[in-house]
Design an enzyme around this catalytic site. Structure first.
Site, PDB file in Angstrom:
ATOM      1  CB  ILE A 100      -0.968  -0.006   1.208  1.00  0.00           C
ATOM      2  CG1 ILE A 100      -1.958  -1.181   1.056  1.00  0.00           C
ATOM      3  CG2 ILE A 100      -1.735   1.302   1.310  1.00  0.00           C
ATOM      4  CD1 ILE A 100      -2.908  -1.358   2.233  1.00  0.00           C
ATOM      5  N   GLY A 101       1.921   1.269   0.821  1.00  0.00           N
ATOM      6  CA  GLY A 101       2.811   2.436   0.865  1.00  0.00           C
ATOM      7  C   GLY A 101       3.481   2.685  -0.476  1.00  0.00           C
ATOM      8  CG  LEU A 102       6.454   0.062  -1.827  1.00  0.00           C
ATOM      9  CD1 LEU A 102       7.131  -1.211  -2.319  1.00  0.00           C
ATOM     10  CD2 LEU A 102       7.489   1.160  -1.629  1.00  0.00           C
ATOM     11  CG  HIS A 119       2.998 -13.192 -31.796  1.00  0.00           C
ATOM     12  ND1 HIS A 119       4.037 -12.910 -30.943  1.00  0.00           N
ATOM     13  CD2 HIS A 119       3.247 -12.528 -32.952  1.00  0.00           C
ATOM     14  CE1 HIS A 119       4.906 -12.120 -31.562  1.00  0.00           C
ATOM     15  NE2 HIS A 119       4.444 -11.881 -32.781  1.00  0.00           N
TER      16      HIS A 119
HETATM   17  C1  LIG Z   1      -5.118   1.833   0.373  1.00  0.00           C
HETATM   18  C2  LIG Z   1      -5.523   0.391   0.271  1.00  0.00           C
HETATM   19  C3  LIG Z   1      -5.397  -0.277  -0.934  1.00  0.00           C
HETATM   20  C4  LIG Z   1      -5.790  -1.592  -1.066  1.00  0.00           C
HETATM   21  N1  LIG Z   1      -5.629  -2.206  -2.269  1.00  0.00           N
HETATM   22  C5  LIG Z   1      -6.004  -3.490  -2.407  1.00  0.00           C
HETATM   23  C6  LIG Z   1      -5.889  -4.151  -3.665  1.00  0.00           C
HETATM   24  O1  LIG Z   1      -5.443  -3.565  -4.644  1.00  0.00           O
HETATM   25  N2  LIG Z   1      -6.305  -5.440  -3.758  1.00  0.00           N
HETATM   26  C7  LIG Z   1      -6.802  -6.114  -2.678  1.00  0.00           C
HETATM   27  O2  LIG Z   1      -7.173  -7.275  -2.822  1.00  0.00           O
HETATM   28  N3  LIG Z   1      -6.923  -5.529  -1.471  1.00  0.00           N
HETATM   29  C8  LIG Z   1      -6.538  -4.234  -1.305  1.00  0.00           C
HETATM   30  N4  LIG Z   1      -6.685  -3.635  -0.096  1.00  0.00           N
HETATM   31  C9  LIG Z   1      -7.221  -4.425   1.037  1.00  0.00           C
HETATM   32  C10 LIG Z   1      -8.757  -4.532   0.966  1.00  0.00           C
HETATM   33  O3  LIG Z   1      -9.309  -3.252   0.980  1.00  0.00           O
HETATM   34  C11 LIG Z   1      -9.259  -5.369   2.131  1.00  0.00           C
HETATM   35  O4  LIG Z   1      -8.617  -6.622   2.141  1.00  0.00           O
HETATM   36  C12 LIG Z   1     -10.761  -5.612   2.021  1.00  0.00           C
HETATM   37  O5  LIG Z   1     -11.475  -4.401   1.982  1.00  0.00           O
HETATM   38  C13 LIG Z   1     -11.260  -6.457   3.208  1.00  0.00           C
HETATM   39  O6  LIG Z   1     -12.622  -6.665   3.062  1.00  0.00           O
HETATM   40  P1  LIG Z   1     -13.546  -6.958   4.314  1.00  0.00           P
HETATM   41  O7  LIG Z   1     -14.916  -7.172   3.761  1.00  0.00           O
HETATM   42  O8  LIG Z   1     -12.963  -8.006   5.159  1.00  0.00           O
HETATM   43  O9  LIG Z   1     -13.520  -5.617   5.215  1.00  0.00           O
HETATM   44  P2  LIG Z   1     -13.645  -4.082   4.888  1.00  0.00           P
HETATM   45  O10 LIG Z   1     -13.590  -3.780   3.460  1.00  0.00           O
HETATM   46  O11 LIG Z   1     -12.698  -3.404   5.801  1.00  0.00           O
HETATM   47  O12 LIG Z   1     -15.144  -3.738   5.343  1.00  0.00           O
HETATM   48  C14 LIG Z   1     -15.548  -3.815   6.665  1.00  0.00           C
HETATM   49  C15 LIG Z   1     -16.804  -2.983   6.836  1.00  0.00           C
HETATM   50  O13 LIG Z   1     -17.362  -3.270   8.100  1.00  0.00           O
HETATM   51  C16 LIG Z   1     -17.880  -2.070   8.659  1.00  0.00           C
HETATM   52  N5  LIG Z   1     -17.960  -2.265  10.108  1.00  0.00           N
HETATM   53  C17 LIG Z   1     -16.958  -2.511  10.975  1.00  0.00           C
HETATM   54  N6  LIG Z   1     -17.440  -2.691  12.218  1.00  0.00           N
HETATM   55  C18 LIG Z   1     -18.782  -2.544  12.144  1.00  0.00           C
HETATM   56  C19 LIG Z   1     -19.836  -2.611  13.080  1.00  0.00           C
HETATM   57  N7  LIG Z   1     -19.617  -2.917  14.358  1.00  0.00           N
HETATM   58  N8  LIG Z   1     -21.090  -2.399  12.644  1.00  0.00           N
HETATM   59  C20 LIG Z   1     -21.344  -2.102  11.336  1.00  0.00           C
HETATM   60  N9  LIG Z   1     -20.367  -2.045  10.400  1.00  0.00           N
HETATM   61  C21 LIG Z   1     -19.110  -2.263  10.803  1.00  0.00           C
HETATM   62  C22 LIG Z   1     -16.859  -1.033   8.237  1.00  0.00           C
HETATM   63  O14 LIG Z   1     -17.413   0.255   8.300  1.00  0.00           O
HETATM   64  C23 LIG Z   1     -16.560  -1.483   6.808  1.00  0.00           C
HETATM   65  O15 LIG Z   1     -17.436  -0.873   5.904  1.00  0.00           O
HETATM   66  C24 LIG Z   1      -6.317  -2.282   0.058  1.00  0.00           C
HETATM   67  C25 LIG Z   1      -6.453  -1.633   1.280  1.00  0.00           C
HETATM   68  C26 LIG Z   1      -6.071  -0.300   1.400  1.00  0.00           C
HETATM   69  C27 LIG Z   1      -6.234   0.390   2.710  1.00  0.00           C
END
Ligand SMILES: Cc1cc2nc3c(=O)[nH]c(=O)nc-3n(C[C@H](O)[C@H](O)[C@H](O)COP(=O)(O)OP(=O)(O)OC[C@H]3O[C@@H](n4cnc5c(N)ncnc54)[C@H](O)[C@@H]3O)c2cc1C
Length: 453
Positions: free
Chosen positions: A185-187, A432
């Site tokens: 992410i940093g890169l 190709h």
């Molecule tokens: C800058 C950045 C770039 C990224 N790029 C990539 C990429 O290119 N490819 C890739 O595969 N992954 C990437 N990721 C990682 C990816 O975003 C995560 O792996 C993914 O979003 C995880 O999905 P999730 O459904 O587990 O959780 P999340 O997407 O984090 O969703 C969790 C949700 O739960 C909600 N929530 C939490 N607690 C509660 C609660 N108690 N009640 C109601 N709602 C709640 C939050 O508000 C959030 O909307 C990136 C991450 C970042 C930060």
């Protein structure tokens, strides 16, 4: 009291995909979301906005440096950062609307507010307006994702000292950007701001970038970034940032100890990883066990130790990737419906599959400098590397460094899903002229018979 077969807490790629699959399988489903918009980290402050800015900044750089040599004469491009941010926002909005549409299409109730588990089969949802409601659920899936990891003593204000979230919305290009942590992410974000004109320095505690990835890939990637102008300070740690002056002053010390130095920066990006997010979920009271890294503990079927409570995505163990969360969402919904849901953790693109203890492997490498299509497009940086079991020739992993790698990797993923060999890959006719021919050549190179090298 409303009653559901399944309530999913969180609408990131894990949560909303789980909800859709469960609805497809006939369950009555609701999702709970505390943020004002659906889609989680991925759509709002993760994959999507970062890729929008990567694309736009790449176009900006291409216009400045590549168009002329292709015979496309344009005057030097001017950056309009507010418009670029607007472009990013349009992309986010479009995707968020897409998830809203999917909820409607699949008749999934959207309960806006913070979800708290009250025990087996019961949840409380507290809305931003202070009102709360209680619902019943035969099953609950925790898909609450992850949050940024913080560094002790370094306060993130999302203006001058930012996390990835702030770095996606800077209102001007920083003259000097200091990034703490040389992970993906940093890169990526460093690349965005570097292309737009920032001087980027990356400080990394370990003596290499991209911890956890193949060493050769990381080295090559570092070389590419250095050629572009990135500076790296490896084996070093930032121990503090002085914010009192007009510019920030970071104290950097060798990880192994020794004399500290000061690095000046306009913006510091803290990007040292992500941590599971379980705040306010009531897990302790509900008796849901966490592991020693704060992740929700699950068995092979996504079940926690509390009956009827399951967990998927970033909040559980495994790579924090959107497609891993999605696949877990589908598998979990299928298991809840009595089917045999399954995720093959050995074939998740983006993860390094290689060097399992004791497995002897052979490797074949093919550089894009020897690939015809890359040559004509003058996009020759990087390579493909295929690793195969030395005894059986079964492909163990494929690494691609270079343009379009994220699109190209999937033929390897399909091959690996079917237990294919390097020989299978090498004997598959590749169109190709394409960059994908480099994959075939790398597979041929496993048997030391690459044609174009
Ligand atoms: C800058 C950045 C770039 C990224 N790029 C990539 C990429 O290119 N490819 C890739 O595969 N992954 C990437 N990721 C990682 C990816 O975003 C995560 O792996 C993914 O979003 C995880 O999905 P999730 O459904 O587990 O959780 P999340 O997407 O984090 O969703 C969790 C949700 O739960 C909600 N929530 C939490 N607690 C509660 C609660 N108690 N009640 C109601 N709602 C709640 C939050 O508000 C959030 O909307 C990136 C991450 C970042 C930060």
């Amino acid at each position: 009291m409303a009653s559901y077969d399944l309530v999913v807490i969180g609408t990131g790629p894990g949560g909303y995909v789980c909800a859709v699959r469960a609805a497809q399988l006939g369950m009555k489903v609701a999702v709970v979301e505390k943020n004002p918009t659906l889609g989680g980290t991925c759509l709002n402050v993760g994959c999507m906005p970062s890729k929008a800015l990567l694309h736009a900044s790449e176009m900006f750089e291409e216009a400045a440096h590549s168009f002329a040599k292709m015979g496309v004469a344009v005057s030097a491009p001017k950056l309009d950062l507010p418009s670029m941010m607007n472009f990013k926002q349009q992309g986010i909005d479009g995707n968020v609307k897409g998830v809203e549409f999917l909820m409607k299409k699949n008749k999934i109730d959207v309960l806006m507010g913070k979800g708290k588990i009250l025990g087996t089969g019961k949840l409380e949802i507290s809305g931003a307006d202070g009102k709360s409601q209680t619902v019943e659920a035969k099953n609950i899936v925790i898909a609450t994702g992850s949050d940024i990891a913080r560094l002790k003593g370094i306060e993130i204000d999302e203006k001058r000292i930012v996390s990835s979230t702030g770095a996606l919305s800077l209102d001007r290009v920083p003259g000097r950007l200091l990034i703490i942590g040389a992970g993906v992410i940093g890169l990526e974000l460093g690349s965005v701001w570097h292309r737009l004109g920032a001087q980027v320095t990356v400080v990394e505690f370990l003596d290499r970038i991209l911890p956890g990835m193949d060493g050769e890939v990381a080295k090559q990637f570092q070389r590419i970034l250095e050629k572009q102008g990135f500076a790296f300070k490896l084996g070093a740690k930032v121990t503090g940032v002085d914010t009192s002056g007009k510019t920030l002053s970071a104290t950097v010390e060798p990880a192994a100890g020794g004399a500290a130095e000061k690095l000046e920066a306009d913006v510091v990006l803290v990007c040292i990883g992500r941590v599971p997010y379980t705040d306010g979920l009531g897990l302790k009271e509900a008796g849901v066990a966490l592991d020693n890294r704060g992740r929700v503990q699950i068995d092979a079927h996504f079940a926690t130790n509390v009956k009827g409570v399951f967990a998927i995505g970033d909040v559980v163990a495994g790579p924090m990737l959107a497609h891993k969360a999605e696949d877990e969402g589908v598998a979990c919904a299928e298991i809840l419906a009595g089917q045999a849901g399954h995720v093959n953790y050995d074939v998740i693109p983006g993860v390094v599959y290689t060097k399992q203890a004791g497995v002897a492997y052979t490797s074949g490498k093919f550089p894009f400098t020897a690939n015809g299509r890359s040559k004509v497009n003058q996009t020759t940086e990087g390579f493909v590397k295929v690793l195969a079991d030395a005894k059986t020739d079964r492909v163990l992993g494929v690494h691609i460094v270079g343009r379009e790698a994220g699109e190209m990797i999937h033929e390897a993923a399909v091959l690996m899903e079917f237990g294919g060999s390097a020989e299978d890959l090498a004997r598959t006719c590749h169109a190709h002229p394409t960059r994908s021919e480099a994959i075939k050549e790398a597979a041929l190179a496993v048997g030391k018979r690459a044609i174009h090298m």
